[in-house]
Enzyme design. Structure first.
Site, PDB file in Angstrom:
ATOM      1  N   HIS A  58      39.510  30.069   4.170  1.00  0.00           N
ATOM      2  CA  HIS A  58      39.231  31.414   4.691  1.00  0.00           C
ATOM      3  C   HIS A  58      40.388  31.977   5.493  1.00  0.00           C
ATOM      4  O   HIS A  58      40.274  32.285   6.684  1.00  0.00           O
ATOM      5  CB  HIS A  58      37.965  31.390   5.561  1.00  0.00           C
ATOM      6  CG  HIS A  58      36.757  30.935   4.825  1.00  0.00           C
ATOM      7  ND1 HIS A  58      36.409  29.601   4.732  1.00  0.00           N
ATOM      8  CD2 HIS A  58      35.820  31.619   4.135  1.00  0.00           C
ATOM      9  CE1 HIS A  58      35.303  29.491   4.022  1.00  0.00           C
ATOM     10  NE2 HIS A  58      34.927  30.701   3.636  1.00  0.00           N
ATOM     11  N   ASP A  65      40.530  24.684   5.322  1.00  0.00           N
ATOM     12  CA  ASP A  65      39.765  25.929   5.300  1.00  0.00           C
ATOM     13  C   ASP A  65      40.458  26.958   4.412  1.00  0.00           C
ATOM     14  O   ASP A  65      41.606  27.316   4.663  1.00  0.00           O
ATOM     15  CB  ASP A  65      39.654  26.450   6.738  1.00  0.00           C
ATOM     16  CG  ASP A  65      38.701  27.624   6.867  1.00  0.00           C
ATOM     17  OD1 ASP A  65      38.199  28.115   5.835  1.00  0.00           O
ATOM     18  OD2 ASP A  65      38.448  28.055   8.009  1.00  0.00           O
ATOM     19  N   CYS A  70      35.912  31.651  -1.810  1.00  0.00           N
ATOM     20  CA  CYS A  70      36.218  30.415  -1.079  1.00  0.00           C
ATOM     21  C   CYS A  70      35.823  29.145  -1.840  1.00  0.00           C
ATOM     22  O   CYS A  70      36.539  28.140  -1.781  1.00  0.00           O
ATOM     23  CB  CYS A  70      35.580  30.429   0.312  1.00  0.00           C
ATOM     24  SG  CYS A  70      33.792  30.571   0.324  1.00  0.00           S
TER      25      CYS A  70
END
Length: 458
Positions: free
Chosen positions: A347, A345, A111
Site C-alpha cells: 500500500h 506492505d 493490493c
C-alpha cells in the site's frame, strides 16, 4: 450524445479517483518496527538471533527497525540484507492504460495482486538463485526524509489533477536514492545472479509485455469475471498466478509449474503429474512446482490455535510466503518474531518504472524496512505457498508439512491435507481447449465462490 457525455463523466471521475488514491498512498509515516533482543527472528526459513556486541552501540536509524533496550549487532545486518533482497511490489501510477478501462494506476484496489506477485517472485528467486542469495546492493538503499516525501506528495497530487484535466501523463523520478558502489560484482557467478535478479523483476513490470505484470494478471482475471478496479481475494489470485505461469512461453520458465490445492487438499499424484509433464519429449527432468494452498485460519476471526502452524510454515526454507493481510488490506507475510508476523506492505504508491530499458533502477523494487503485525489481527483468509525443486523435494515437503499439521491441529481436521492419488475432479489444465476459455466451467464456479466468500481487500 447523452451516452457519450456520460462516458466522458465516468472517465473524468475515474481520473479524479485515481489522482486521489495516488496521493493517499504516497504518504510515508516515519515509524519504526521494534524487534526484541530476546527472541529469534525467522524470515522464510532463515533464523536470526540479535545478540549483544557493544552495550553503547546504537542500531543505525536508517534501517527503519529498532531493537528493544540496548542496541545489538549479531545478525542484524544479515537480517536486513536478507529482508531487503526480497522483491517488493507495490501500487504504481502512470503505467500504460489497462485494457478495457481508463485506469493507469492500481492504487486502492490492486493490493492482493501485488502480494501475489511478491509470493511468485520469491518462488522464482528460489528457482533461479536459491535461498542463500542476497542482493549485493541491498544495504545501500536509503530511506528518504519524510519531510521531502510530504512536499513530493503534494506536488505529485497537484500534477495528477492537472494531468487528469489535460489528459497528459508525465513520468516522474523516484524519490529513493541508491549510493554509488564500486566493484559491484566480484565474479562471473555474481554477475549471472544479477542478470537473473533483473530478469525476474522485469517479468513483473507494469506493461502489457511483462509476463507476470498487472496487465497480464488482470486479463486472466477477466476469465473469472474480474475486471480492472475490482477487488481480488487470496484464492482467486492463486488461480490467476497458476494460469499466468502455465501460459508463460519464456524458455527459462518451462521447468516451472504451479499447483493450486482444491478444497484444502493437495492431491499428490496430480502434483507429480504436473512435475513430470515436459514440453520436450527428450527432457526427463522433473519440473519444479510452486504449491499454493488457499485456507481459512478460522471463522470471522483468526483462530490463535493456528499460530504455531503458521510460524512453523514460515520456518521452512521452501516456504515462499503467505498472501494474507488484515481486514481491508493485503500484506505479504514472510516471517515472524514471537506472536507477530513480519510483512511487506504493497500500500505505497510509486511511479511507473520502464523495465524494458537497459539498467532500469532496482531500488524501488526492494523494501528498505520490515513491518510487524500481531497474528491475532490477521484476517483468516489467506494463501500459503511452497516451492519444491523436483518430485523428491515435493515428497519430502509433503511428509514434513503433514507432520506439522498433525502436531498443530487441535481440531478433528487439520488446516489442509496431502492425499495420495489423483483428485476426483479432472485437472483444470487438461480441459482447457483454447486461449479464449482459459478457465474451465468448474474452475469458474470455484473462483466465483471464492470471490463471494472472501473478505474485501482494499
Amino acid at each position: 450524445m447523452e451516452a457519450t457525455g456520460t462516458d466522458e463523466v465516468d472517465k473524468l471521475k475515474t481520473k479524479f479517483i485515481s489522482a486521489w488514491n495516488n496521493m493517499k498512498y504516497s504518504w510515508v509515516l516515519k515509524t519504526k518496527t521494534y524487534f526484541s533482543r530476546n527472541s529469534p527472528v525467522l524470515l522464510l526459513g532463515k533464523c536470526y538471533h540479535f545478540k549483544y556486541e557493544d552495550e553503547n552501540k546504537r542500531l543505525p536509524t536508517k534501517s527503519g527497525c529498532t531493537i528493544e533496550d540496548h542496541a545489538v549487532a549479531g545478525n542484524v545486518e544479515e537480517f536486513r540484507k536478507d529482508f531487503i533482497s526480497r522483491i517488493w511490489l507495490t501500487y504504481r501510477e502512470e503505467f500504460p492504460q489497462l485494457e478495457g478501462s481508463a485506469l493507469t494506476t492500481d492504487c486502492g484496489w490492486g493490493c492482493t495482486l501485488r502480494t501475489g506477485q511478491m509470493l511468485l517472485a520469491q518462488g522464482l528467486i528460489l528457482h533461479f538463485l536459491g535461498r542463500a542469495w542476497t542482493w549485493p546492493d541491498a544495504l545501500n538503499i536509503e530511506n528518504s526524509d519524510s519531510d521531502s516525501w510530504t512536499s513530493h506528495t503534494v506536488k505529485k497530487f497537484t500534477a495528477s489533477i492537472e494531468a487528469s484535466l489535460s489528459g497528459e501523463r508525465e513520468l516522474k523520478n523516484t524519490a529513493f536514492s541508491l549510493k554509488e558502489t564500486t566493484g559491484r560484482y566480484s565474479d562471473d557467478h555474481e554477475m549471472q545472479n544479477e542478470i537473473y535478479h533483473r530478469k525476474i523483476i522485469s517479468w513483473f513490470g507494469d506493461s502489457p509485455l511483462a509476463l507476470f505484470g498487472l496487465h497480464h494478471l488482470i486479463e486472466y482475471g477477466k476469465k473469472s469475471g474480474k475486471r480492472a478496479g475490482d477487488w481480488y481475494g487470496p484464492a482467486v489470485v492463486a488461480h490467476i498466478l497458476r494460469k499466468a505461469v502455465e501460459e508463460a512461453k519464456h524458455p527459462d520458465l518451462q521447468g516451472l509449474t504451479i499447483y493450486v490445492a482444491q478444497d484444502c487438499t493437495v492431491y499428490s499424484s496430480d502434483v507429480i503429474d504436473k512435475q513430470r509433464a515436459s514440453m520436450a519429449s527428450d527432457n526427463k527432468d522433473d519440473k519444479a512446482v510452486i504449491i499454493l494452498v488457499p485456507v481459512r485460519l478460522g471463522g470471522e476471526r483468526t483462530n490463535m490455535d493456528y499460530l504455531e502452524f503458521v510460524k512453523g510454515v514460515l520456518s521452512l526454507e521452501y516456504c515462499v510466503g503467505i498472501i494474507g493481510g488484515k481486514p481491508k488490506q493485503s500484506y505479504y507475510f514472510a516471517g515472524f518474531q514471537d506472536d507477530s508476523l513480519i510483512y511487506m506492505d504493497p500500500h505505497y504508491c510509486q511511479s511507473f518504472v520502464d523495465v524494458s530499458i537497459r539498467d532500469f533502477p532496482l531500488e524501488t523494487f526492494h523494501c528498505p524496512s520490515p513491518k510487524k503485525m500481531l497474528f491475532r489481527k490477521m484476517d483468516p483468509s489467506c494463501t500459503i505457498g511452497f516451492y519444491c525443486r523436483n518430485v523428491q523435494d515435493f515428497k519430502r515437503a509433503s511428509e514434513e508439512i503433514t507432520k506439522m499439521l498433525k502436531i498443530s491441529s487441535k481440531e478433528k481436521y487439520p488446516l489442509f491435507t496431502f492425499v495420495n492419488g489423483h483428485s476426483r475432479d479432472y485437472d483444470f489444465t487438461s480441459t482447457t481447449t483454447s486461449e479464449e476459455d482459459l478457465f474451465s466451467e468448474d474452475e469458474k464456479r470455484r473462483l466465483k465462490r471464492f470471490s463471494t466468500e472472501e473478505f474485501v481487500l482494499l
